[in-house]
Design an enzyme around this catalytic site. Sequence first.
Site, mmCIF file in Angstrom:
data_model
loop_
_atom_site.group_PDB
_atom_site.id
_atom_site.type_symbol
_atom_site.label_atom_id
_atom_site.label_comp_id
_atom_site.label_asym_id
_atom_site.label_seq_id
_atom_site.Cartn_x
_atom_site.Cartn_y
_atom_site.Cartn_z
ATOM 1 N N ASP A 116 0.975 -1.180 -0.011
ATOM 2 C CA ASP A 116 0.063 -0.021 0.011
ATOM 3 C C ASP A 116 0.878 1.172 0.014
ATOM 4 O OD1 ASP A 116 -2.386 -1.457 0.216
ATOM 5 O OD2 ASP A 116 -2.737 -1.286 2.158
ATOM 6 N N ARG B 53 -1.259 -0.414 -8.500
ATOM 7 C CA ARG B 53 -2.794 -0.140 -8.140
ATOM 8 C C ARG B 53 -2.577 1.306 -8.218
ATOM 9 N NH1 ARG B 53 -3.667 -0.782 -2.306
ATOM 10 N NH2 ARG B 53 -4.434 -2.835 -2.616
HETATM 11 C C1 LIG Z 1 -8.854 -1.353 -3.051
HETATM 12 C C2 LIG Z 1 -8.399 0.079 -2.662
HETATM 13 C C3 LIG Z 1 -7.040 0.504 -2.225
HETATM 14 C C4 LIG Z 1 -6.653 1.681 -1.972
HETATM 15 N N1 LIG Z 1 -5.562 1.700 -1.381
HETATM 16 C C5 LIG Z 1 -4.780 2.982 -1.134
HETATM 17 C C6 LIG Z 1 -3.661 3.230 -0.677
HETATM 18 O O1 LIG Z 1 -2.848 2.404 -0.716
HETATM 19 N N2 LIG Z 1 -3.180 4.534 -0.453
HETATM 20 C C7 LIG Z 1 -3.855 5.445 -0.641
HETATM 21 O O2 LIG Z 1 -3.613 6.778 -0.419
HETATM 22 N N3 LIG Z 1 -5.303 5.397 -0.704
HETATM 23 C C8 LIG Z 1 -5.830 4.190 -1.122
HETATM 24 N N4 LIG Z 1 -7.014 3.984 -1.297
HETATM 25 C C9 LIG Z 1 -7.980 5.125 -1.115
HETATM 26 C C10 LIG Z 1 -7.925 6.063 -2.393
HETATM 27 O O3 LIG Z 1 -7.000 6.689 -2.571
HETATM 28 C C11 LIG Z 1 -9.374 7.098 -1.961
HETATM 29 O O4 LIG Z 1 -9.172 7.960 -1.040
HETATM 30 C C12 LIG Z 1 -10.825 6.440 -1.985
HETATM 31 O O5 LIG Z 1 -10.635 5.351 -2.885
HETATM 32 C C13 LIG Z 1 -11.844 7.248 -2.612
HETATM 33 O O6 LIG Z 1 -11.766 7.719 -3.870
HETATM 34 P P1 LIG Z 1 -12.608 7.508 -4.923
HETATM 35 O O7 LIG Z 1 -11.701 7.080 -6.203
HETATM 36 O O8 LIG Z 1 -13.323 6.107 -4.644
HETATM 37 O O9 LIG Z 1 -13.235 8.736 -5.269
HETATM 38 P P2 LIG Z 1 -14.136 9.341 -4.427
HETATM 39 O O10 LIG Z 1 -14.859 10.679 -5.230
HETATM 40 O O11 LIG Z 1 -13.517 9.940 -3.237
HETATM 41 O O12 LIG Z 1 -15.702 8.711 -4.008
HETATM 42 C C14 LIG Z 1 -16.492 8.423 -5.400
HETATM 43 C C15 LIG Z 1 -17.773 8.091 -4.780
HETATM 44 O O13 LIG Z 1 -17.726 6.583 -3.898
HETATM 45 C C16 LIG Z 1 -18.253 6.944 -2.812
HETATM 46 N N5 LIG Z 1 -17.260 6.625 -1.616
HETATM 47 C C17 LIG Z 1 -16.018 6.892 -1.480
HETATM 48 N N6 LIG Z 1 -15.639 6.609 -0.204
HETATM 49 C C18 LIG Z 1 -16.679 6.247 0.505
HETATM 50 C C19 LIG Z 1 -17.018 5.686 1.936
HETATM 51 N N7 LIG Z 1 -16.051 5.682 2.611
HETATM 52 N N8 LIG Z 1 -18.050 5.256 2.231
HETATM 53 C C20 LIG Z 1 -19.287 5.492 1.197
HETATM 54 N N9 LIG Z 1 -19.035 5.856 0.017
HETATM 55 C C21 LIG Z 1 -17.899 6.288 -0.413
HETATM 56 C C22 LIG Z 1 -19.243 8.189 -2.626
HETATM 57 O O14 LIG Z 1 -20.368 7.812 -3.148
HETATM 58 C C23 LIG Z 1 -18.254 8.915 -3.573
HETATM 59 O O15 LIG Z 1 -19.111 10.034 -4.013
HETATM 60 C C24 LIG Z 1 -7.678 2.999 -1.860
HETATM 61 C C25 LIG Z 1 -8.978 2.674 -2.229
HETATM 62 C C26 LIG Z 1 -9.295 1.374 -2.797
HETATM 63 C C27 LIG Z 1 -10.760 1.362 -3.619
#
Ligand SMILES: Cc1cc2nc3c(=O)[nH]c(=O)nc-3n(C[C@H](O)[C@H](O)[C@H](O)COP(=O)(O)OP(=O)(O)OC[C@H]3O[C@@H](n4cnc5c(N)ncnc54)[C@H](O)[C@@H]3O)c2cc1C
Length: 299
Positions: free
Chosen positions: A125, A175
């Site tokens: 990660d 990723r």
């Molecule tokens: C499999 C995976 C691994 C990840 N690994 C890392 C990592 O190693 N390092 C790192 O910095 N970040 C990591 N992340 C987190 C990532 O960076 C984002 O902060 C997170 O995924 C939200 O971004 P988004 O692209 O989903 O878009 P966003 O615009 O934040 O979310 C899109 C939509 O998804 C929904 N949503 C998002 N989060 C939530 C929630 N908690 N509860 C309910 N609905 C929600 C909402 O409806 C939102 O409008 C990871 C995410 C995923 C999915």
Amino acid sequence: MNPLNRLVVRTLPLVPKAVVRRIASRYVAGETLDEALALVRSLNAEGCMATLDVLGEDVTREDETEATVVAYEQALAEIAARGLDSNISVKLSALGLKLDPAHCRRQFGRIVAAAERHGIFVRIDMEDSPVTDETIRIFFETRERYAKVGIVLQAYLRRSAEDARRIAAVGGNVRVCKGIYVEPPSIAFQDREEIRSSYVALVELLLSAGSYVGIATHDPLLVERTLAVIGRLRLPKQAYEFQMLLGVAGTMRRRLVADGQRLRVYVPYGDAWYAYSVRRLKENPSIAGHVVKGLFLGN
Ligand SMILES: Cc1cc2nc3c(=O)[nH]c(=O)nc-3n(C[C@H](O)[C@H](O)[C@H](O)COP(=O)(O)OP(=O)(O)OC[C@H]3O[C@@H](n4cnc5c(N)ncnc54)[C@H](O)[C@@H]3O)c2cc1C
């Protein structure tokens, strides 16, 4: 975030732990490996792959890293013994990266050795910017002796395109996510659309170079835009996978699986569920509703 949600985020530490546990249970598989494996089995039955994350980030003493190593060794052995379709995701700070990088390398080496025994893929990660360089360095070093290791790049970091080029040059498995930590404008894009553009550009750069990409997002626009890139590049479904967090965007997840897309769910579990749950709740646009519902349902 609307004012009510902002208020709830600020007062979250006052919400009883039991309430947080109940409303956050959709984001965490449980406290034990058995609970996590049962969940992985049901995800596999739905056509989803999984990645297991032993919860526990920054540690303050080197000896605290021991439990994490043992937990991953047990998880790897059980994934293999039960024939589950899951790999693991590891945060190097939980292995002491910020205390002593040499200790972290030794502890991570033990996890990689266990993964190698079972032929299981290991994802490192990505954490906050002070450890980006060292995390990427450890990824490159590990790759020299075990090919089934991958890294994460964060679209909000301005440096990520350059990192992507270096990793793509060796065909690294990446990723791509938006990035979850608070980073200053000097090193990170702040604007939603700029982050999205960076995200799509990274995915395109990596896929064009032949890297396998984990498209980690719940943003419907990004799913749509990355699928357009994949269509343009005429890539087979084996060249990439979508990745989502447990408990988030279930409808989109099921739609992608029904369309035949490879999809992996990030399954966190372990004693340190509270900090993780609070972070997920702070990101949730309907946090206020969930917390209020949780309070009314009682402890
Ligand atoms: C499999 C995976 C691994 C990840 N690994 C890392 C990592 O190693 N390092 C790192 O910095 N970040 C990591 N992340 C987190 C990532 O960076 C984002 O902060 C997170 O995924 C939200 O971004 P988004 O692209 O989903 O878009 P966003 O615009 O934040 O979310 C899109 C939509 O998804 C929904 N949503 C998002 N989060 C939530 C929630 N908690 N509860 C309910 N609905 C929600 C909402 O409806 C939102 O409008 C990871 C995410 C995923 C999915």
